[in-house]
Design a protein around this motif. Structure first.
Motif, PDB file in Angstrom:
ATOM      1  N   ARG A 593     -12.523 -23.691-137.373  1.00 42.58           N
ATOM      2  CA  ARG A 593     -11.157 -23.425-137.812  1.00 42.58           C
ATOM      3  C   ARG A 593     -10.490 -24.718-138.285  1.00 42.58           C
ATOM      4  NH1 ARG A 593      -6.115 -21.069-134.136  1.00 42.58           N
ATOM      5  NH2 ARG A 593      -4.517 -21.403-135.724  1.00 42.58           N
ATOM      6  N   ASP A 594      -9.664 -24.602-139.293  1.00 42.29           N
ATOM      7  CA  ASP A 594      -8.829 -25.709-139.765  1.00 42.29           C
ATOM      8  C   ASP A 594      -9.621 -26.995-139.985  1.00 42.29           C
ATOM      9  OD1 ASP A 594      -6.749 -23.944-139.596  1.00 42.29           O
ATOM     10  OD2 ASP A 594      -5.901 -24.775-137.758  1.00 42.29           O
ATOM     11  N   GLY A 595     -10.802 -26.871-140.561  1.00 40.70           N
ATOM     12  CA  GLY A 595     -11.585 -28.049-140.898  1.00 40.70           C
ATOM     13  C   GLY A 595     -12.360 -28.661-139.755  1.00 40.70           C
ATOM     14  N   LEU A 596     -12.340 -28.019-138.574  1.00 40.15           N
ATOM     15  CA  LEU A 596     -13.029 -28.568-137.408  1.00 40.15           C
ATOM     16  C   LEU A 596     -14.105 -27.615-136.894  1.00 40.15           C
ATOM     17  CD1 LEU A 596     -10.079 -30.014-135.264  1.00 40.15           C
ATOM     18  CD2 LEU A 596     -11.561 -31.241-136.871  1.00 40.15           C
ATOM     19  N   VAL A 616     -10.982 -27.876-145.605  1.00 41.62           N
ATOM     20  CA  VAL A 616      -9.603 -28.338-145.759  1.00 41.62           C
ATOM     21  C   VAL A 616      -8.832 -27.959-144.502  1.00 41.62           C
ATOM     22  CG1 VAL A 616      -7.497 -28.183-147.117  1.00 41.62           C
ATOM     23  CG2 VAL A 616      -9.727 -28.034-148.246  1.00 41.62           C
ATOM     24  N   PRO A 617      -8.331 -28.930-143.761  1.00 44.53           N
ATOM     25  CA  PRO A 617      -7.587 -28.610-142.539  1.00 44.53           C
ATOM     26  C   PRO A 617      -6.256 -27.944-142.853  1.00 44.53           C
ATOM     27  CG  PRO A 617      -7.419 -30.943-143.018  1.00 44.53           C
ATOM     28  CD  PRO A 617      -8.394 -30.373-144.008  1.00 44.53           C
ATOM     29  N   SER A 618      -5.659 -27.320-141.836  1.00 44.67           N
ATOM     30  CA  SER A 618      -4.369 -26.676-142.027  1.00 44.67           C
ATOM     31  C   SER A 618      -3.303 -27.720-142.334  1.00 44.67           C
ATOM     32  CB  SER A 618      -3.990 -25.897-140.764  1.00 44.67           C
ATOM     33  OG  SER A 618      -3.912 -26.786-139.667  1.00 44.67           O
ATOM     34  N   LYS A 619      -2.249 -27.264-143.007  1.00 48.76           N
ATOM     35  CA  LYS A 619      -1.181 -28.170-143.379  1.00 48.76           C
ATOM     36  C   LYS A 619      -0.342 -28.524-142.157  1.00 48.76           C
ATOM     37  CE  LYS A 619      -0.938 -26.220-148.039  1.00 48.76           C
ATOM     38  NZ  LYS A 619      -0.081 -25.531-149.039  1.00 48.76           N
ATOM     39  N   GLY A 620       0.323 -29.664-142.206  1.00 46.42           N
ATOM     40  CA  GLY A 620       1.184 -30.075-141.108  1.00 46.42           C
ATOM     41  C   GLY A 620       0.978 -31.525-140.763  1.00 46.42           C
ATOM     42  N   GLU A 622       0.122 -32.621-137.689  1.00 43.14           N
ATOM     43  CA  GLU A 622      -0.631 -32.758-136.445  1.00 43.14           C
ATOM     44  C   GLU A 622      -1.660 -33.873-136.543  1.00 43.14           C
ATOM     45  OE1 GLU A 622      -1.283 -28.429-134.459  1.00 43.14           O
ATOM     46  OE2 GLU A 622      -2.230 -28.762-136.397  1.00 43.14           O
ATOM     47  N   THR A 623      -1.878 -34.541-135.433  1.00 40.56           N
ATOM     48  CA  THR A 623      -3.027 -35.435-135.338  1.00 40.56           C
ATOM     49  C   THR A 623      -4.273 -34.585-135.106  1.00 40.56           C
ATOM     50  OG1 THR A 623      -2.868 -35.680-132.940  1.00 40.56           O
ATOM     51  CG2 THR A 623      -1.557 -37.203-134.299  1.00 40.56           C
ATOM     52  N   ARG A 624      -5.416 -35.201-135.265  1.00 39.92           N
ATOM     53  CA  ARG A 624      -6.676 -34.471-135.032  1.00 39.92           C
ATOM     54  C   ARG A 624      -6.752 -33.972-133.603  1.00 39.92           C
ATOM     55  NH1 ARG A 624     -12.180 -35.835-133.823  1.00 39.92           N
ATOM     56  NH2 ARG A 624     -13.706 -34.757-135.143  1.00 39.92           N
ATOM     57  N   GLU A 625      -6.300 -34.777-132.638  1.00 39.79           N
ATOM     58  CA  GLU A 625      -6.331 -34.385-131.238  1.00 39.79           C
ATOM     59  C   GLU A 625      -5.395 -33.205-130.980  1.00 39.79           C
ATOM     60  OE1 GLU A 625      -6.042 -37.488-132.362  1.00 39.79           O
ATOM     61  OE2 GLU A 625      -8.090 -38.117-131.843  1.00 39.79           O
ATOM     62  N   GLU A 626      -4.218 -33.220-131.588  1.00 35.75           N
ATOM     63  CA  GLU A 626      -3.267 -32.115-131.416  1.00 35.75           C
ATOM     64  C   GLU A 626      -3.820 -30.834-132.035  1.00 35.75           C
ATOM     65  OE1 GLU A 626       0.967 -34.608-131.456  1.00 35.75           O
ATOM     66  OE2 GLU A 626       0.068 -33.904-133.347  1.00 35.75           O
ATOM     67  N   ARG A 627      -4.437 -30.984-133.199  1.00 36.07           N
ATOM     68  CA  ARG A 627      -5.030 -29.817-133.841  1.00 36.07           C
ATOM     69  C   ARG A 627      -6.140 -29.233-132.983  1.00 36.07           C
ATOM     70  NH1 ARG A 627      -8.521 -30.564-138.928  1.00 36.07           N
ATOM     71  NH2 ARG A 627      -7.571 -32.616-138.751  1.00 36.07           N
TER      72      ARG A 627
END
Length: 656
Positions: A593-596, A616-620, A622-627
Motif C-alpha cells: 500500500r502507498d508505495g510500501l 507512487v506513495p499517497s499524497k501528504g 507524512e514521514t515514511r515512519e508515520e506512513r
C-alpha cells in the motif's frame, strides 16, 4: 581434571550441536539451487545465528541431562540405570530432532521455507497428503535416512559412554561442582534469551530470504509457530492490540469505499454494500478458471525471462490484464474464499474451509448472488472434493453441481492417467466444456468454476506430455502443460455457442514459493487476472493494485448486478482513493500500500519495510515512519473486522 560425568555431558552437548550444524550444512547443499553464488559472509552469519537457535531449543533438555548425569551417588559414572536413562533421553531427543530437520530439508528444497505447524493440518486429508509426499517429496528415502540416523545416534551415544564402566579417577569436590555448573552457565549464557526474546525476526539479517530461513531451527519454528497460533486462537482479536469492533468496522468501511458501491444499512454486517445508481443488469455466463500456482514469475506477459505460458501470453493481449494483482494467501484453501466470496481468510490455524468454527458464518458468494438471477452454478476440479472440505464449502455457498476425482472413470485410458490423487487438467477442462455446451443448449445461464491441479507436486503429467521439452525441469513442464490444457479448452470454447455470451476470468489460487530477495518477497503472491470477453471488455492493461477479494465486486460491477452483498474487496474498475493488498502466510502479513511493502505479524515484532519499485506513495506530508504506522494500524483494523465477522451466527447475509 573433570569428572567422567562432566566429560560425558560435554560429549552429549557437542554431539547435539554438531548434529544440528551438519543438518544446516546439508540443507544448504541440498535445498539451495546454487549456494556458491551467495556471499560467504552471509552464509557464515547464518550458521552463527543458527547456532544460537540450536542452543536455544536444546538448552532445556541439555540442562536436564547435565543435572541428572551429576546426581550424587547415582550419576552416570556410578549408576547403570541413570546412564541408561540419560542415553535413552538423548537418543530420543536427537532422533526426533533429526526427523524434524530432515523434513525441513525437503520443505526448504520445495517451498524455500521451514516446516510450519499449520502444514500438519494437511495430514487430516491423509490419503491425498500421503500420495503427494510419497511421489513429490521423497518420503520413503527420508524415512529410511531417519531410521539409519537413529541407529547411528544410538551407537554413538552408547560408544561415548564406554569408559564410564572403568574405575573413576579421584576428582576434587570443587572440580565436581565446577564441571556441571560451568556447563550449565555456558548453556544459559548462549541460550539465555529464551523463547520470549529470541523471535523468528532475529534470523532475518540478510537480503537473501532463504538464508534467513537457513539460520532458523526446525524444531524452534515448529514450537514458536504452535505457540503463536495457539495464543492468537485463544485470545482472538485481543492479540492484535487495541481497537473495538466498531472502530475496526469504521476503518474497514473507509478502506473499502469507492465510487460504484454504496454501503447498505444492515444490523448483520457493517460492510454490506450495493451497486450505486440505476445500472443495467447485463446477464453473461461467467467462466472462472482458477489455475493452480499460476505465478506471474513464469508468465511472459509479466516479463518473465523464461515464459512457460505461450498461450496465456497471446490471450492476454486480447483481454483486460490486471498487472498488479495478488493472492490473499499461499494455499488453495485461502484462495477459494477470497475469490468466490471476497473473504480474506486471516484466521489462525487451519482456516475457515477446514474449521468447524466456520459453520458459524455464511458470507455472500458469487454463486448465491447469481443463483438469484437463475444461474446454474457448477464447480469442477481434478482432486477429491473432500480435500480441504471443498464439497461442504461449495454446497453451502450455492453451487448446484460439484465434480471431482471420484466422478471420473478414465483410468483404463493410460494416455490420460495422471496419478492416483488428481486428474490431468485436460480431462477436467473437457468435462467443463461439455457441461457448458449442455447448459447453453438448454438456455441455462451459468457460473462455471474450474480449479486445475496439474501444476502441483508431484507434477504427474499425462504420457503424451511427460517428455515435452527435455531441457525443462519437471516443475517447468507442469506449468507449460497447464497453459497447453488451457489453450485446448479455449479453442473448443471459442468454436461453441456459449463463448459469445460469456465472461472468461483466468486467475490463480496462489503463486509459487520461489526464492526471492526479502525486499521482493511479495512477488510470491503476484498472480495474473485476465478478463476476456470480446465485445464487452476492451483489451488492455490495468495496473490498479488489488487482490483476490476484489474479484467478486469487479464481476458484480461488470454484470450490473444490483443486489446487496458482503465483501472485503472493491471493484478494480471503480475509482477509489485507497488501493491495497494484504496476504497472509503462516503468522506473517504481507501488506502492499502507498508505495510500501510491509512484513509484520501485526502483534509484537518489528515490521520490515521496503519501498516498492516504481510505486507512487499517497499524497501528504507524512514521514515514511508515520506512513508505515498508519498502514499497519489500518490493516490491523481490517483484519479484526474480518475475524469478527466470521464468528457471527450462521445466517446468510445476502439480501433476498
Amino acid at each position: 581434571m573433570f569428572s567422567k560425568n562432566t566429560k560425558y555431558s560435554f560429549k552429549l552437548i557437542f554431539l547435539s550441536l554438531a548434529l544440528f550444524s551438519i543438518f544446516r550444512l546439508a540443507t544448504l547443499i541440498i535445498a539451495f539451487k546454487n549456494p556458491l553464488v551467495l556471499p560467504l559472509q552471509d552464509i557464515a552469519k547464518a550458521f552463527y545465528i543458527g547456532l544460537r537457535y540450536d542452543i536455544n531449543i536444546l538448552m532445556y533438555p541439555l540442562i536436564l541431562l547435565v543435572v541428572i548425569s551429576h546426581l550424587p551417588w547415582v550419576g552416570v559414572e556410578r549408576n547403570r540405570f541413570t546412564r541408561g536413562l540419560v542415553q535413552a533421553c538423548a537418543i530420543a531427543v536427537l532422533s526426533l530432532a533429526s526427523f524434524s530437520l530432515l523434513v525441513d530439508i525437503e520443505n526448504m528444497r520445495t517451498t524455500d521455507e521451514r516446516f510450519f505447524i499449520t502444514d500438519l493440518a494437511y495430514l487430516q486429508d491423509f490419503r491425498d497428503s500421503f500420495e503427494v509426499m510419497l511421489s513429490g517429496f521423497n518420503l520413503l528415502p527420508y524415512i529410511l535416512t531417519w531410521l539409519i540416523l537413529t541407529v547411528l545416534l544410538f551407537a554413538l551415544v552408547r560408544r561415548m559412554g564406554r569408559d564410564l564402566d572403568s574405575p573413576a579417577p579421584k576428582v576434587s569436590i570443587p572440580a565436581r561442582i565446577a564441571g556441571p555448573l560451568g556447563l550449565i552457565i555456558l548453556i544459559l549464557v548462549t541460550g539465555l534469551s529464551g523463547f520470549s526474546v529470541l523471535r523468528w525476526g532475529d534470523a532475518y539479517f540478510s537480503k537473501y530470504k532463504k538464508l534467513n530461513e537457513l539460520a532458523l531451527n526446525g524444531p524452534y519454528v515448529l514450537y514458536y509457530s504452535y505457540r503463536h497460533i495457539d495464543s492468537e486462537t485463544k485470545s482472538g482479536n485481543a492479540s492484535l492490540g487495541s481497537g473495538t469492533g466498531e472502530e475496526a468496522a469504521a476503518v474497514t468501511r473507509k478502506l473499502l469505499a469507492d465510487d460504484q458501491f454504496s454501503f447498505v444499512p444492515s444490523g448483520e454486517s457493517p460492510i454490506m454494500r450495493k451497486l450505486s445508481g440505476n445500472s443495467t443488469y447485463r446477464p453473461r455466463n461467467i467462466i472462472l478458471i482458477i489455475m493452480e500456482s499460476f505465478s506471474t514469475n513464469s508468465i511472459g506477459a509479466f516479463g518473465a525471462k523464461k515464459s512457460l505460458s505461450p498461450f496465456f501470453d497471446k490471450l492476454a493481449a486480447k483481454g483486460l490484464l490486471f498487472t498488479n494483482f495478488y493472492a490473499n494467501g499461499h494455499r488453495t484453501n485461502k484462495g477459494l474464499p477470497a475469490i468466490l466470496m471476497s473473504y480474506p481468510d486471516f484466521t489462525p490455524g487451519q482456516g475457515v474451509m477446514r474449521s468447524i468454527a466456520y459453520r458459524h458464518k455464511q458470507f455472500s458468494s458469487l454463486a448465491d448472488l447469481f443463483k438469484k438471477k437463475g444461474f446454474f452454478n457448477y464447480y469442477v476440479t481434478g482432486g477429491r472434493l473432500d480435500f480441504d472440505n471443498q464439497d461442504g464449502f461449495m454446497r453451502k455457498h450455492g453451487f448446484d453441481r460439484l465434480v471431482g476425482f471420484t466422478d471420473f472413470n478414465i483410468f483404463t485410458e493410460s494416455e490420460k492417467k495422471g496419478s492416483t490423487w488428481t486428474l490431468p487438467d485436460e480431462v477436467i477442462f473437457d468435462h467443463a466444456h461439455e457441461t457448458f455446451q449442455e447448459l447453453s443448449s438448454n438456455n441455462r445461464q451459468f457460473l462455471g468454476v474450474v480449479l486445475t491441479l496439474s501444476n502441483h507436486r508431484p507434477y504427474m503429467l499425462p504420457a503424451h506430455f511427460a517428455q515435452t521439452g527435455p531441457d525443462l525441469s519437471q516443475e517447468e513442464r507442469a506449468f507449460l502443460y497447464s497453459d497447453w490444457a488451457l489453450e485446448q479448452f479455449m479453442a473448443k470454447a471459442e468454436k461453441s455457442g456459449y463463448s459469445k455470451n460469456s465472461i472468461f476470468v483466468i486467475t490463480a489460487d496462489s503463486g509459487l514459493p520461489e526464492d526471492f530477495l526479502e525486499s521482493e518477497e511479495h512477488r510470491k503472491f503476484h498472480i495474473p487476472l485476465l478478463l476476456y470477453a470480446p465485445g464487452l471488455i476492451e483489451p488492455g492493461k490495468n495496473s490498479t493494485l488489488g487482490s483476490q477479494v476484489d474479484l467478486m465486486p469487479t464481476l458484480l460491477h461488470l454484470a450490473g448486478l444490483q443486489a446487496p452483498f458482503e465483501s472485503f474487496g472493491k471493484s478494480l474498475l471503480a475509482k477509489s482513493d485507497v488501493r491495497f493488498a494484504i496476504a497472509k502466510k503462516d503468522i506473517t502479513y504481507h501488506i502492499l500500500r502507498d508505495g510500501l511493502y510491509i512484513k509484520t505479524d501485526l502483534m509484537n515484532n518489528i515490521p520490515r519495510v521496503f519501498d516498492l519499485e516504481g510505486a507512487v506513495p499517497s499524497k501528504g506530508n507524512e514521514t515514511r515512519e508515520e506512513r508505515t504506522r498508519r498502514i499497519i494500524d489500518e490493516s490491523r483494523m481490517f483484519v479484526i473486522t474480518a475475524q469478527n465477522l466470521v464468528r457471527q451466527p450462521a445466517v446468510s447475509v445476502t439480501a433476498k
